[in-house]
Write a protein that holds these residues in place. Sequence first.
Motif, PDB file in Angstrom:
ATOM      1  N   LEU A  12       0.820  -1.210   0.000  1.00 51.26           N
ATOM      2  CA  LEU A  12       0.000   0.000   0.000  1.00 51.26           C
ATOM      3  C   LEU A  12       0.855   1.261   0.000  1.00 51.26           C
ATOM      4  CD1 LEU A  12      -2.700  -1.111   2.597  1.00 51.26           C
ATOM      5  CD2 LEU A  12      -3.071  -0.703   0.160  1.00 51.26           C
ATOM      6  N   ALA A  13       1.935   1.244   0.787  1.00 55.43           N
ATOM      7  CA  ALA A  13       2.806   2.420   0.834  1.00 55.43           C
ATOM      8  C   ALA A  13       3.512   2.631  -0.495  1.00 55.43           C
ATOM      9  CB  ALA A  13       3.829   2.261   1.952  1.00 55.43           C
ATOM     10  N   SER A  14       3.855   1.536  -1.169  1.00 53.97           N
ATOM     11  CA  SER A  14       4.522   1.656  -2.465  1.00 53.97           C
ATOM     12  C   SER A  14       3.571   2.115  -3.560  1.00 53.97           C
ATOM     13  CB  SER A  14       5.142   0.307  -2.846  1.00 53.97           C
ATOM     14  OG  SER A  14       5.727   0.349  -4.115  1.00 53.97           O
ATOM     15  N   ALA A  15       2.365   1.555  -3.561  1.00 54.52           N
ATOM     16  CA  ALA A  15       1.395   1.915  -4.601  1.00 54.52           C
ATOM     17  C   ALA A  15       0.766   3.278  -4.352  1.00 54.52           C
ATOM     18  CB  ALA A  15       0.309   0.843  -4.684  1.00 54.52           C
ATOM     19  N   TYR A  16       0.581   3.650  -3.098  1.00 48.62           N
ATOM     20  CA  TYR A  16      -0.058   4.926  -2.767  1.00 48.62           C
ATOM     21  C   TYR A  16       0.885   5.724  -1.857  1.00 48.62           C
ATOM     22  CZ  TYR A  16      -4.034   2.333  -4.571  1.00 48.62           C
ATOM     23  OH  TYR A  16      -4.857   1.584  -5.365  1.00 48.62           O
ATOM     24  N   ASN A  17       0.651   5.659  -0.550  1.00 52.50           N
ATOM     25  CA  ASN A  17       1.546   6.302   0.412  1.00 52.50           C
ATOM     26  C   ASN A  17       1.238   5.743   1.797  1.00 52.50           C
ATOM     27  OD1 ASN A  17      -0.590   8.026   1.705  1.00 52.50           O
ATOM     28  ND2 ASN A  17      -0.642   8.915  -0.364  1.00 52.50           N
ATOM     29  N   PRO A  18       2.096   6.012   2.795  1.00 52.69           N
ATOM     30  CA  PRO A  18       1.865   5.448   4.130  1.00 52.69           C
ATOM     31  C   PRO A  18       0.568   5.890   4.792  1.00 52.69           C
ATOM     32  CG  PRO A  18       4.144   6.156   3.897  1.00 52.69           C
ATOM     33  CD  PRO A  18       3.416   6.657   2.689  1.00 52.69           C
ATOM     34  N   VAL A  19       0.033   7.045   4.400  1.00 52.66           N
ATOM     35  CA  VAL A  19      -1.234   7.502   4.967  1.00 52.66           C
ATOM     36  C   VAL A  19      -2.351   6.532   4.599  1.00 52.66           C
ATOM     37  CG1 VAL A  19      -2.958   9.344   4.983  1.00 52.66           C
ATOM     38  CG2 VAL A  19      -0.516   9.911   5.001  1.00 52.66           C
ATOM     39  N   VAL A  20      -2.343   6.049   3.356  1.00 54.03           N
ATOM     40  CA  VAL A  20      -3.326   5.061   2.923  1.00 54.03           C
ATOM     41  C   VAL A  20      -3.142   3.761   3.708  1.00 54.03           C
ATOM     42  CG1 VAL A  20      -4.119   3.651   0.986  1.00 54.03           C
ATOM     43  CG2 VAL A  20      -3.556   6.063   0.627  1.00 54.03           C
ATOM     44  N   ALA A  21      -1.891   3.393   3.934  1.00 56.09           N
ATOM     45  CA  ALA A  21      -1.628   2.178   4.712  1.00 56.09           C
ATOM     46  C   ALA A  21      -2.189   2.299   6.125  1.00 56.09           C
ATOM     47  CB  ALA A  21      -0.127   1.899   4.755  1.00 56.09           C
ATOM     48  N   LEU A  22      -2.039   3.457   6.750  1.00 56.01           N
ATOM     49  CA  LEU A  22      -2.605   3.674   8.082  1.00 56.01           C
ATOM     50  C   LEU A  22      -4.125   3.586   8.054  1.00 56.01           C
ATOM     51  CD1 LEU A  22      -0.385   6.595   9.420  1.00 56.01           C
ATOM     52  CD2 LEU A  22      -0.625   4.341  10.468  1.00 56.01           C
ATOM     53  N   ALA A  23      -4.739   4.158   7.015  1.00 63.57           N
ATOM     54  CA  ALA A  23      -6.198   4.129   6.919  1.00 63.57           C
ATOM     55  C   ALA A  23      -6.717   2.703   6.736  1.00 63.57           C
ATOM     56  CB  ALA A  23      -6.652   5.011   5.752  1.00 63.57           C
ATOM     57  N   VAL A  24      -6.054   1.919   5.876  1.00 60.15           N
ATOM     58  CA  VAL A  24      -6.469   0.529   5.665  1.00 60.15           C
ATOM     59  C   VAL A  24      -6.287  -0.276   6.952  1.00 60.15           C
ATOM     60  CG1 VAL A  24      -5.963  -1.594   4.407  1.00 60.15           C
ATOM     61  CG2 VAL A  24      -6.047   0.593   3.192  1.00 60.15           C
ATOM     62  N   THR A  25      -5.202  -0.014   7.666  1.00 65.86           N
ATOM     63  CA  THR A  25      -4.977  -0.674   8.956  1.00 65.86           C
ATOM     64  C   THR A  25      -6.138  -0.400   9.907  1.00 65.86           C
ATOM     65  OG1 THR A  25      -2.581  -0.463   8.697  1.00 65.86           O
ATOM     66  CG2 THR A  25      -3.409  -0.847  10.922  1.00 65.86           C
ATOM     67  N   ALA A  26      -6.560   0.864   9.969  1.00 66.18           N
ATOM     68  CA  ALA A  26      -7.660   1.242  10.856  1.00 66.18           C
ATOM     69  C   ALA A  26      -8.963   0.552  10.457  1.00 66.18           C
ATOM     70  CB  ALA A  26      -7.837   2.758  10.831  1.00 66.18           C
ATOM     71  N   VAL A  27      -9.230   0.496   9.153  1.00 62.11           N
ATOM     72  CA  VAL A  27     -10.482  -0.108   8.667  1.00 62.11           C
ATOM     73  C   VAL A  27     -10.507  -1.606   8.961  1.00 62.11           C
ATOM     74  CG1 VAL A  27     -11.815  -0.663   6.603  1.00 62.11           C
ATOM     75  CG2 VAL A  27     -10.911   1.644   6.914  1.00 62.11           C
ATOM     76  N   LEU A  28      -9.393  -2.290   8.707  1.00 63.38           N
ATOM     77  CA  LEU A  28      -9.346  -3.737   8.961  1.00 63.38           C
ATOM     78  C   LEU A  28      -9.568  -4.042  10.445  1.00 63.38           C
ATOM     79  CD1 LEU A  28      -6.377  -4.838   6.673  1.00 63.38           C
ATOM     80  CD2 LEU A  28      -8.789  -5.411   6.392  1.00 63.38           C
ATOM     81  N   GLY A  29      -8.934  -3.248  11.309  1.00 58.62           N
ATOM     82  CA  GLY A  29      -9.142  -3.451  12.734  1.00 58.62           C
ATOM     83  C   GLY A  29     -10.588  -3.239  13.136  1.00 58.62           C
ATOM     84  N   LEU A  30     -11.209  -2.203  12.585  1.00 58.46           N
ATOM     85  CA  LEU A  30     -12.598  -1.894  12.914  1.00 58.46           C
ATOM     86  C   LEU A  30     -13.542  -2.997  12.434  1.00 58.46           C
ATOM     87  CD1 LEU A  30     -14.362   0.359  14.160  1.00 58.46           C
ATOM     88  CD2 LEU A  30     -14.585   1.318  11.863  1.00 58.46           C
ATOM     89  N   VAL A  31     -13.363  -3.438  11.198  1.00 55.23           N
ATOM     90  CA  VAL A  31     -14.249  -4.447  10.627  1.00 55.23           C
ATOM     91  C   VAL A  31     -14.084  -5.786  11.355  1.00 55.23           C
ATOM     92  CG1 VAL A  31     -14.735  -5.827   8.568  1.00 55.23           C
ATOM     93  CG2 VAL A  31     -14.382  -3.352   8.366  1.00 55.23           C
ATOM     94  N   GLY A  32     -12.835  -6.229  11.526  1.00 55.71           N
ATOM     95  CA  GLY A  32     -12.603  -7.517  12.165  1.00 55.71           C
ATOM     96  C   GLY A  32     -13.125  -7.563  13.588  1.00 55.71           C
ATOM     97  N   THR A  33     -12.885  -6.489  14.340  1.00 54.95           N
ATOM     98  CA  THR A  33     -13.343  -6.461  15.730  1.00 54.95           C
ATOM     99  C   THR A  33     -14.869  -6.434  15.806  1.00 54.95           C
ATOM    100  OG1 THR A  33     -11.331  -5.285  16.364  1.00 54.95           O
ATOM    101  CG2 THR A  33     -13.169  -5.227  17.921  1.00 54.95           C
ATOM    102  N   ALA A  34     -15.497  -5.686  14.905  1.00 56.91           N
ATOM    103  CA  ALA A  34     -16.959  -5.636  14.893  1.00 56.91           C
ATOM    104  C   ALA A  34     -17.559  -7.008  14.587  1.00 56.91           C
ATOM    105  CB  ALA A  34     -17.433  -4.611  13.869  1.00 56.91           C
ATOM    106  N   VAL A  35     -16.935  -7.746  13.663  1.00 52.15           N
ATOM    107  CA  VAL A  35     -17.412  -9.086  13.331  1.00 52.15           C
ATOM    108  C   VAL A  35     -17.417  -9.982  14.576  1.00 52.15           C
ATOM    109  CG1 VAL A  35     -16.807 -11.204  12.084  1.00 52.15           C
ATOM    110  CG2 VAL A  35     -16.806  -9.015  10.888  1.00 52.15           C
ATOM    111  N   VAL A  36     -16.396  -9.860  15.402  1.00 53.03           N
ATOM    112  CA  VAL A  36     -16.311 -10.672  16.614  1.00 53.03           C
ATOM    113  C   VAL A  36     -17.235 -10.142  17.702  1.00 53.03           C
ATOM    114  CG1 VAL A  36     -14.791 -11.400  18.499  1.00 53.03           C
ATOM    115  CG2 VAL A  36     -13.948 -11.393  16.137  1.00 53.03           C
TER     116      VAL A  36
END
Length: 422
Positions: free
Chosen positions: A173-197
């Motif tokens: 993600l950082a290579s294709a876009y930038n580290p800010v996008v990587a941070l945002a995707v990290t946040a979304v994955l954590g939110l979605v996975g935790t909500a599922v549980v």
Amino acid sequence: MSLTAPPAPAPRITYCAVLGSPYVARLLGGTLTGRLPNGMAPVAILLWATASGHNIAFGGLLSALYGLSSALVQPVKGRLMDRHGQSVVHLPAVALNSALLVALPLAGPYGGPGLATAIVVAGGLTTPPLEAGLRALWPSVLPDARLRHAALALDTGTQGLLYIAGPLLVAALASAYNPVVALAVTAVLGLVGTAVVALAPPSRRWRPTASTSLHSTAVSRLASPGLVLLFVSLTGTGFAIGAMNVWSIAMAEHHEQDMLSGIIPAAFSTGSFLGGLIYGRRTWKGTTADRLITAGAVFLAGWLPLVALPGPLGATVAVAVPGAFLTVVAACAYVTTDTLAPPGRTSEAYAWLILSIGVGQSAGTALAGGLAEQPLASAALPAAGAALALAVLLAARRRLGPTGQLPRGRHRRPLRGRHKTP
């Protein structure tokens, strides 16, 4: 002479049967997704810091602070889950954690290094305690002990894959876009996975077993001698892992092969995954304490070839052996913790187990970093950590089983009336 036919052997446990049980796939998949940020966030924070003009030392400090603060607060979250349930801890924690990760890029133009450090520490403190929570759920989701055994091995074995897939995803993600996008995707994955549980019925309904007056003394004493010694031994296990990570970087520099710094930990994690699959497919003889000590001995033996300073291929193959038995050590440690922890405090006990490994890993990383320029000492450190773990387990052997203790573990029914030791 009895003509009664011998009982038919129990059907073999398969992972299809485990994953096909109600809620298992959802809980395991959601936990893995929600914990993927554990492998992503430190790398994303480091890349964001360097891309924002900070030096790599500051980025490394931020990354370390995130991991350390996340580990240190685990027992507090475990205690909160034991008192109030899982969903009321998971959901606020992940909401704050995701918001802080998304807000981190604002620290550059508006607050500088001080604000960035505060956001990172707060982000680590608010990571949801999914690992301890899932371990506490297995007894209620899988009453069959054999299915629970396989689920725990599968759960434990897949952990290492998070630290392969997570950094790779961040790098892409950082290579294709930038580290800010990587941070945002990290946040979304954590939110979605935790909500599922957290929104799954087993998590929403889960409550620890209420203690009775018979157990009042035990409840006030989580730090029993057996548990303390178990956690000390796991500190040695974590030390070996942390030292191995730094040793792999030293190997990469010595042989001028940058990929080794990723390949060696990946081989270790792959061994852990495969070891978990093999271990969980059958029921093993002997007590859990015996299996724990045997696995600890092989875990130690697996590190010894590194002292011979093998080449890149030999080192990569060698680390798969202790990796395979790490899963057995961890799975048996969780079962032992469940046996020894007092009723109503298993989530907190699991959190202390996780913290013990994390503290050992940090210590191994720190010491190995100081000895990185001494090849023999650096290669011997993982074995030293494993030797400490095994020595403590041997010393604690009589305290690791339920003999002579009140029945414990949140999924056990409290006794009624007087208890008589057999």
